[in-house]
Design a protein around this motif. Structure first.
Motif, short mmCIF file in Angstrom:
data_model
loop_
_atom_site.label_atom_id
_atom_site.label_comp_id
_atom_site.label_asym_id
_atom_site.label_seq_id
_atom_site.Cartn_x
_atom_site.Cartn_y
_atom_site.Cartn_z
N SER A 263 54.09 31.11 -47.69
CA SER A 263 54.83 32.12 -48.44
C SER A 263 54.45 32.14 -49.92
N THR A 264 53.81 31.08 -50.39
CA THR A 264 53.43 31.05 -51.82
C THR A 264 52.11 31.76 -52.07
N LYS A 265 51.44 32.18 -50.99
CA LYS A 265 50.24 33.04 -51.09
C LYS A 265 49.17 32.45 -52.01
N GLY A 266 48.85 31.17 -51.76
CA GLY A 266 47.76 30.54 -52.49
C GLY A 266 48.16 29.85 -53.78
N GLN A 267 49.42 29.98 -54.18
CA GLN A 267 49.85 29.31 -55.41
C GLN A 267 49.75 27.80 -55.25
N PHE A 268 50.04 27.31 -54.03
CA PHE A 268 49.98 25.88 -53.75
C PHE A 268 49.02 25.62 -52.60
N GLU A 269 48.39 24.43 -52.64
CA GLU A 269 47.46 24.02 -51.60
C GLU A 269 48.07 22.98 -50.66
N ALA A 270 49.18 22.40 -51.06
CA ALA A 270 49.84 21.38 -50.24
C ALA A 270 51.33 21.40 -50.55
N VAL A 271 52.10 20.91 -49.59
CA VAL A 271 53.55 20.77 -49.81
C VAL A 271 53.94 19.36 -49.39
N VAL A 272 54.70 18.69 -50.25
CA VAL A 272 55.19 17.34 -50.00
C VAL A 272 56.71 17.38 -49.99
N ALA A 273 57.29 16.92 -48.90
CA ALA A 273 58.75 16.91 -48.78
C ALA A 273 59.27 15.48 -48.85
N PHE A 274 60.45 15.35 -49.44
CA PHE A 274 61.12 14.05 -49.52
C PHE A 274 62.43 14.11 -48.74
N SER A 275 62.60 13.16 -47.84
CA SER A 275 63.87 12.98 -47.15
C SER A 275 64.55 11.76 -47.77
N PRO A 276 65.47 11.97 -48.72
CA PRO A 276 66.07 10.84 -49.43
C PRO A 276 67.28 10.29 -48.68
N THR A 277 67.10 9.22 -47.95
CA THR A 277 68.18 8.65 -47.15
C THR A 277 68.00 7.16 -46.96
N GLY A 278 69.09 6.44 -46.98
CA GLY A 278 69.06 5.01 -46.74
C GLY A 278 68.60 4.66 -45.34
N TRP A 279 68.75 5.58 -44.39
CA TRP A 279 68.34 5.31 -43.00
C TRP A 279 66.85 5.09 -42.88
N SER A 280 66.08 5.48 -43.88
CA SER A 280 64.63 5.32 -43.82
C SER A 280 64.18 3.89 -44.15
N TRP A 281 65.10 3.05 -44.60
CA TRP A 281 64.72 1.72 -45.08
C TRP A 281 64.03 0.89 -44.00
N SER A 282 62.96 0.21 -44.40
CA SER A 282 62.29 -0.75 -43.52
C SER A 282 61.81 -1.91 -44.38
N LYS A 283 61.55 -3.03 -43.73
CA LYS A 283 61.11 -4.21 -44.48
C LYS A 283 59.79 -3.96 -45.20
N GLY A 284 58.99 -3.07 -44.65
CA GLY A 284 57.72 -2.75 -45.30
C GLY A 284 57.89 -2.15 -46.68
N MET A 285 59.07 -1.61 -46.96
CA MET A 285 59.31 -1.00 -48.26
C MET A 285 59.55 -2.04 -49.35
N ALA A 286 59.65 -3.31 -48.97
CA ALA A 286 59.86 -4.36 -49.96
C ALA A 286 58.70 -4.43 -50.95
N GLN A 287 57.54 -3.88 -50.57
CA GLN A 287 56.38 -3.90 -51.46
C GLN A 287 56.44 -2.79 -52.51
N GLY A 288 57.41 -1.89 -52.41
CA GLY A 288 57.53 -0.82 -53.39
C GLY A 288 57.27 0.54 -52.79
N SER A 289 57.00 1.53 -53.63
CA SER A 289 56.87 2.90 -53.16
C SER A 289 55.70 3.08 -52.19
N THR A 290 54.70 2.21 -52.26
CA THR A 290 53.58 2.31 -51.33
C THR A 290 54.01 2.00 -49.90
N GLY A 291 55.19 1.39 -49.74
CA GLY A 291 55.72 1.11 -48.41
C GLY A 291 56.39 2.32 -47.77
#
Length: 362
Positions: A263-291
């Motif tokens: 719908s942006t007709k070429g204005q953007f080349e990619a879309v990144v969505a964030f689902s901000p929820t505590g349910w996403s937590w995993s031990k792998g996230m202990a390393q930081g945002s790269t987790g």
């Protein structure tokens, strides 16, 4: 999801009944209703025709139910935080719950009754929230604690909200380095997740596009004048110039994101969505945002990250709150059987976490 059981809603003190977030259970003899915040699972049963008594809530929540739901203001009593009102001899005070805008814990006191009855509603019992609560209590004991036990399991030891906001910013910057023409979409509720969106906006250096209804909610919640650090307005109802949008959490599927991108007709080349929820937590996230793993489709042009940003207490925060308050009785309000468990074991030194777990998963 708040439990729809009367045990988690009814506060009885000196012969006076209060229903807290309990409009499904309204009945002729109950004239006092407390609404802790404006989330739909707490307003179940509340309609514009409500005339069953008085609704006590914060000023922000009052503005929302009057203007967004059409509730008659004659039946609403708005209270500033930490300002006490007397209701048939019972003192009612709201204390900040650290949840969404306008959210509050409800504290009840009465002459001749030992301690405070505290209903947390939904809360994020961060260190700041606990400190404010302890200051207000000023040494008074808590007789009963109606506790938001959404994340009452040892697996939910997710990071503080401020850390999750830093991760959102770090991911946003990395994605912009990968593709400068990226649209960011932040999942949200009817109210809530505003801090998550503001964090992404700060990293992207862009206002946040919101639909007119959400813009009205933001204004009523007192966030309408918020600005980015550059002095730019944080919110916009015009997509022009915005590379950050807010969208319902249920609308983050890849086909929806691909539609946004097209719908942006070429204005953007990619879309990144964030689902901000505590349910996403995993031990792998202990390393930081790269987790925080990326789920990519459409040749990498649509990408979804789940980030452990939560407006509910982590398990560690639940432990800390119960340990500090040492209530005589604890009534779980989420994911629990409809019964209370005495917590005198806390006073005898048993770890608060054991008591909380026993209550929530019995």
């Amino acid at each position: 999801m708040a439990a729809q059981t009367q045990d988690a809603k009814l506060v009885h003190l000196n012969g006076v009944d209060f229903l807290v977030d309990g409009f499904l259970f309204k009945r002729p003899e109950v004239k006092h209703y407390v609404l802790t915040h404006f989330h739909s699972d707490h307003t179940v049963g509340l309609t514009r025709g409500f005339d069953s008594g008085t609704i006590y809530c914060t000023e922000v929540t009052a503005a929302l139910i009057i203007n967004m739901m059409g509730v008659d203001p004659a039946h609403v009593r708005a209270l500033p935080l930490e300002q006490t009102v007397e209701v048939q001899g019972v003192s009612l005070t709201f204390v900040d719950a650290g949840h969404c805008p306008g959210s509050a814990m409800a504290a009840f006191e009465a002459p001749g009754v030992d301690g405070v009855i505290l209903h947390t509603g939904d809360c994020r019992a961060s260190n700041d929230t606990r400190t404010q609560l302890q200051r207000w209590l000023a040494g008074r004991s808590v007789e009963e604690l109606f506790l938001d036990t959404t994340y009452c399991s040892a697996r939910w030891r997710f990071v503080p909200q401020a850390v999750a906001c830093e991760w959102l910013q770090e991911i946003t910057r990395r994605e912009l380095e990968r593709e400068p023409k990226t649209l960011f979409v932040v999942g949200c509720y009817q109210i809530g997740k505003e801090r998550a969106a503001a964090s992404v906006a700060a990293a992207a250096k862009s206002p946040v596009f919101v639909e007119p209804r959400r813009w009205k909610v933001i204004q009523l919640a007192g966030w309408g004048d918020a600005e980015l650090c550059e002095g730019q307005r944080l919110w916009s109802i015009d997509k022009e110039g915005c590379c950050v949008w807010m969208c319902a959490l249920g609308g983050l599927a890849h086909d929806v994101l691909k539609h946004f991108l097209d719908s942006t007709k070429g204005q953007f080349e990619a879309v990144v969505a964030f689902s901000p929820t505590g349910w996403s937590w995993s031990k792998g996230m202990a390393q930081g945002s790269t987790g925080c793993r990326c789920w990519a489709e459409n040749d990498g042009r649509t990408r979804v990250y789940s980030v452990p940003y939560s407006e509910h207490s982590s398990f560690d925060e639940l432990q800390a709150l119960v340990r500090q308050l040492r209530p005589k009785r604890l009534i779980p309000t989420v994911n629990s059987a409809p019964r209370a468990v005495p917590t005198d074991r806390c006073a005898r030194g048993v770890r608060a976490s054991a008591v909380v777990l026993h209550v929530a998963w019995a």
